[in-house]
Write a protein that holds these residues in place. Structure first.
Motif, PDB file in Angstrom:
ATOM      1  N   ASP A 120      63.143  -1.442  35.040  1.00 19.72           N
ATOM      2  CA  ASP A 120      63.901  -0.877  36.157  1.00 19.72           C
ATOM      3  C   ASP A 120      63.035  -0.858  37.408  1.00 19.72           C
ATOM      4  O   ASP A 120      61.881  -1.298  37.392  1.00 19.72           O
ATOM      5  CB  ASP A 120      64.396   0.547  35.820  1.00 19.72           C
ATOM      6  CG  ASP A 120      63.289   1.431  35.260  1.00 19.72           C
ATOM      7  OD1 ASP A 120      62.142   1.302  35.723  1.00 19.72           O
ATOM      8  OD2 ASP A 120      63.571   2.234  34.361  1.00 19.72           O
ATOM      9  N   GLY A 121      63.597  -0.343  38.498  1.00 17.59           N
ATOM     10  CA  GLY A 121      62.877  -0.284  39.759  1.00 17.59           C
ATOM     11  C   GLY A 121      62.828  -1.630  40.457  1.00 17.59           C
ATOM     12  O   GLY A 121      63.435  -2.612  40.035  1.00 17.59           O
ATOM     13  N   GLU A 122      62.068  -1.691  41.542  1.00  8.84           N
ATOM     14  CA  GLU A 122      62.024  -2.918  42.350  1.00  8.84           C
ATOM     15  C   GLU A 122      61.327  -4.079  41.628  1.00  8.84           C
ATOM     16  O   GLU A 122      61.483  -5.236  42.013  1.00  8.84           O
ATOM     17  CB  GLU A 122      61.332  -2.639  43.689  1.00  8.84           C
ATOM     18  CG  GLU A 122      59.875  -2.232  43.563  1.00  8.84           C
ATOM     19  CD  GLU A 122      59.227  -1.990  44.921  1.00  8.84           C
ATOM     20  OE1 GLU A 122      57.984  -2.023  44.971  1.00  8.84           O
ATOM     21  OE2 GLU A 122      59.955  -1.787  45.910  1.00  8.84           O
ATOM     22  N   ARG A 123      60.571  -3.756  40.564  1.00  8.37           N
ATOM     23  CA  ARG A 123      59.887  -4.801  39.798  1.00  8.37           C
ATOM     24  C   ARG A 123      60.678  -5.215  38.555  1.00  8.37           C
ATOM     25  O   ARG A 123      60.166  -5.951  37.713  1.00  8.37           O
ATOM     26  CB  ARG A 123      58.493  -4.325  39.376  1.00  8.37           C
ATOM     27  CG  ARG A 123      57.589  -3.902  40.510  1.00  8.37           C
ATOM     28  CD  ARG A 123      57.174  -5.075  41.364  1.00  8.37           C
ATOM     29  NE  ARG A 123      56.338  -6.005  40.631  1.00  8.37           N
ATOM     30  CZ  ARG A 123      56.084  -7.240  41.024  1.00  8.37           C
ATOM     31  NH1 ARG A 123      56.642  -7.720  42.132  1.00  8.37           N
ATOM     32  NH2 ARG A 123      55.291  -8.027  40.315  1.00  8.37           N
ATOM     33  N   LYS A 124      61.906  -4.767  38.430  1.00 15.83           N
ATOM     34  CA  LYS A 124      62.708  -5.088  37.268  1.00 15.83           C
ATOM     35  C   LYS A 124      62.749  -6.600  37.038  1.00 15.83           C
ATOM     36  O   LYS A 124      63.004  -7.386  37.948  1.00 15.83           O
ATOM     37  CB  LYS A 124      64.133  -4.555  37.441  1.00 15.83           C
ATOM     38  CG  LYS A 124      65.013  -4.783  36.213  1.00 15.83           C
ATOM     39  CD  LYS A 124      66.398  -4.176  36.392  1.00 15.83           C
ATOM     40  CE  LYS A 124      67.259  -4.402  35.154  1.00 15.83           C
ATOM     41  NZ  LYS A 124      68.617  -3.812  35.306  1.00 15.83           N
ATOM     42  N   GLY A 125      62.512  -6.997  35.772  1.00 15.23           N
ATOM     43  CA  GLY A 125      62.541  -8.395  35.428  1.00 15.23           C
ATOM     44  C   GLY A 125      61.241  -9.138  35.688  1.00 15.23           C
ATOM     45  O   GLY A 125      61.135 -10.322  35.380  1.00 15.23           O
ATOM     46  N   ARG A 126      60.236  -8.425  36.230  1.00 13.97           N
ATOM     47  CA  ARG A 126      58.918  -9.030  36.455  1.00 13.97           C
ATOM     48  C   ARG A 126      57.971  -8.599  35.334  1.00 13.97           C
ATOM     49  O   ARG A 126      58.108  -7.521  34.760  1.00 13.97           O
ATOM     50  CB  ARG A 126      58.354  -8.598  37.806  1.00 13.97           C
ATOM     51  CG  ARG A 126      59.250  -8.930  38.986  1.00 13.97           C
ATOM     52  CD  ARG A 126      59.099 -10.373  39.414  1.00 13.97           C
ATOM     53  NE  ARG A 126      60.136 -10.786  40.360  1.00 13.97           N
ATOM     54  CZ  ARG A 126      60.000 -11.787  41.217  1.00 13.97           C
ATOM     55  NH1 ARG A 126      58.882 -12.484  41.241  1.00 13.97           N
ATOM     56  NH2 ARG A 126      60.974 -12.114  42.019  1.00 13.97           N
ATOM     57  N   PHE A 127      56.991  -9.440  35.053  1.00 11.59           N
ATOM     58  CA  PHE A 127      56.064  -9.143  33.971  1.00 11.59           C
ATOM     59  C   PHE A 127      54.975  -8.180  34.422  1.00 11.59           C
ATOM     60  O   PHE A 127      54.677  -8.060  35.614  1.00 11.59           O
ATOM     61  CB  PHE A 127      55.434 -10.442  33.449  1.00 11.59           C
ATOM     62  CG  PHE A 127      56.414 -11.330  32.739  1.00 11.59           C
ATOM     63  CD1 PHE A 127      56.868 -11.007  31.471  1.00 11.59           C
ATOM     64  CD2 PHE A 127      56.901 -12.480  33.345  1.00 11.59           C
ATOM     65  CE1 PHE A 127      57.788 -11.818  30.802  1.00 11.59           C
ATOM     66  CE2 PHE A 127      57.811 -13.304  32.691  1.00 11.59           C
ATOM     67  CZ  PHE A 127      58.252 -12.970  31.419  1.00 11.59           C
ATOM     68  N   HIS A 128      54.374  -7.493  33.447  1.00 17.88           N
ATOM     69  CA  HIS A 128      53.293  -6.552  33.754  1.00 17.88           C
ATOM     70  C   HIS A 128      52.231  -6.618  32.662  1.00 17.88           C
ATOM     71  O   HIS A 128      52.453  -7.151  31.563  1.00 17.88           O
ATOM     72  CB  HIS A 128      53.833  -5.126  33.884  1.00 17.88           C
ATOM     73  CG  HIS A 128      54.478  -4.590  32.637  1.00 17.88           C
ATOM     74  ND1 HIS A 128      53.760  -4.084  31.568  1.00 17.88           N
ATOM     75  CD2 HIS A 128      55.788  -4.469  32.278  1.00 17.88           C
ATOM     76  CE1 HIS A 128      54.577  -3.687  30.619  1.00 17.88           C
ATOM     77  NE2 HIS A 128      55.827  -3.911  31.023  1.00 17.88           N
ATOM     78  N   ASN A 129      51.064  -6.064  32.931  1.00 20.55           N
ATOM     79  CA  ASN A 129      49.976  -6.011  31.965  1.00 20.55           C
ATOM     80  C   ASN A 129      50.199  -4.909  30.933  1.00 20.55           C
ATOM     81  O   ASN A 129      50.939  -3.951  31.179  1.00 20.55           O
ATOM     82  CB  ASN A 129      48.645  -5.784  32.692  1.00 20.55           C
ATOM     83  CG  ASN A 129      48.194  -7.002  33.473  1.00 20.55           C
ATOM     84  OD1 ASN A 129      48.102  -8.091  32.921  1.00 20.55           O
ATOM     85  ND2 ASN A 129      47.921  -6.827  34.759  1.00 20.55           N
ATOM     86  N   LEU A 130      49.546  -5.044  29.792  1.00 17.77           N
ATOM     87  CA  LEU A 130      49.658  -4.029  28.746  1.00 17.77           C
ATOM     88  C   LEU A 130      49.027  -2.713  29.149  1.00 17.77           C
ATOM     89  O   LEU A 130      49.510  -1.642  28.780  1.00 17.77           O
ATOM     90  CB  LEU A 130      48.991  -4.526  27.452  1.00 17.77           C
ATOM     91  CG  LEU A 130      49.751  -5.512  26.593  1.00 17.77           C
ATOM     92  CD1 LEU A 130      48.912  -5.882  25.370  1.00 17.77           C
ATOM     93  CD2 LEU A 130      51.097  -4.933  26.149  1.00 17.77           C
TER      94      LEU A 130
END
Length: 351
Positions: free
Chosen positions: A27-37
């Motif tokens: 969710d939020g503005e980064r929804k659908g973007r990858f992130h680090n563990l």
């Protein structure tokens, strides 16, 4: 025939599912973007504070730690893994597996894709000296090409056209749409996904990094829409790990807990400092001391460093070999027990 191949659609599969990780913002503005563990502020076990780059008689340089060759005698670790490792320069490696498969990690022949290449030269005045490259026979007999992420110093479309559509391409999730069209066989893999080429097991592993693709020098787009990976090869019970671009985080300990001690570790040691963004560079790139701590977390039986060298891009580095000087210094300062083997571009070692 070549013209016809250019119009052949690529074959794309996604390998994910049970026991794998797809680290997407929900969710939020980064929804659908990858992130680090393990995002957030970092603390590091070891940091060199002063006199981090003493000269070394092990390096022969044309000038102050520029255009160097490592000249010290080295003892080859007696591992009997069957792997042969050849460093192409920067992050590029050619690997011959114990049973003879020929694999590439992050091969990049020139500097950048056109037209960004010309624009970057005009904007920065810097041109990377190319490293080692493959012979025609080697190009025609590749089994697989593995990419860690889409940054230009790890992935170049012009090189893919030269590598051809015979080998299988293994990438992080989301990366296939960066390929040219030409009948390429591409497998996108989630973290901890596994695939096989004959009896060679290939595992896609976490890294602590980011992704973006610059369209104009210093203007980046598509931030984190594609994932970033490390890779583990496993054959005959012997393992080889390629970390990809990564900062130091707990993911190294996770990998060791899941796969056991690693035989050969190809670890990045450069691009960790910038006057403008010193914390950010280290956040996504290991310093030499971070790489040594990561190798300890992995219980590596030998560590081969990369990222420095005569064919590096020198992004966040003082000189071509400053990172190697710091590594040699910190091995002693930390009393590191991980065996090192240093390659110059184009050199090979059978382990």
């Amino acid at each position: 025939m070549l013209l016809s191949a250019c119009h052949t659609p690529n074959q794309i599969e996604v390998i994910a599912g049970e026991d794998t990780i797809t680290p997407l913002h929900q969710d939020g503005e980064r929804k659908g973007r990858f992130h680090n563990l393990y995002p957030g502020k970092k603390t590091y076990p070891t940091t060199c504070e002063a006199d981090c780059y003493p000269t070394s008689p092990k390096l022969q340089c044309e000038q102050d730690s520029e255009n160097c060759q490592y000249i010290a005698e080295q003892e080859t670790p007696k591992l009997n893994t069957g792997y042969t490792v050849r460093w192409l320069g920067h992050a590029g490696f050619m690997i011959r597996t114990p049973n003879g498969q020929k694999m590439l990690f992050d091969p990049v022949k020139e500097q950048f894709d056109s037209p960004v290449d010309l624009a970057f030269r005009l904007a920065s005045g810097f041109y990377r000296q190319p490293g080692d490259w493959l012979t025609q026979s080697e190009l025609e007999n590749l089994d697989a090409v593995m990419y860690s992420h889409i940054h230009y110093d790890h992935f170049n479309k012009a090189d893919i056209e030269e590598l051809g559509n015979k080998p299988r391409y293994l990438t992080p999730l989301g990366m296939a749409d960066n390929f040219p069209t030409g009948g390429f066989n591409i497998s996108e893999m989630a973290w901890y996904a596994k695939t096989n080429i004959s009896d060679l097991a290939i595992h896609a592993l976490p890294a602590h990094h980011f992704s973006s693709r610059v369209m104009v020098p210093f203007i980046y787009e598509d931030n984190d829409k594609d994932l970033w990976n490390g890779w583990l090869l496993e054959q005959n019970g012997k393992t080889l790990f390629f970390a990809g671009d990564t900062g130091y985080s707990k993911h190294f300990k996770d990998i060791q807990q899941k796969y056991g001690d690693i035989d050969i570790c190809l670890m990045p040691i450069a691009s960790y400092y910038s006057e403008e963004s010193p914390n950010w560079y280290r956040y996504v790139h290991t310093t030499p001391e971070d790489a040594l701590n990561a190798a300890n977390d992995l219980n590596c039986k030998v560590m081969i460093p990369w990222g420095f060298g005569n064919s590096t891009w020198k992004m966040g580095d003082r000189t071509s070999h400053s990172a190697l000087l710091r590594l040699l210094h910190m091995v002693d300062e930390m009393n590191s027990q991980t065996p090192l083997y240093i390659l110059n571009e184009g050199e090979s070692i059978s382990l």
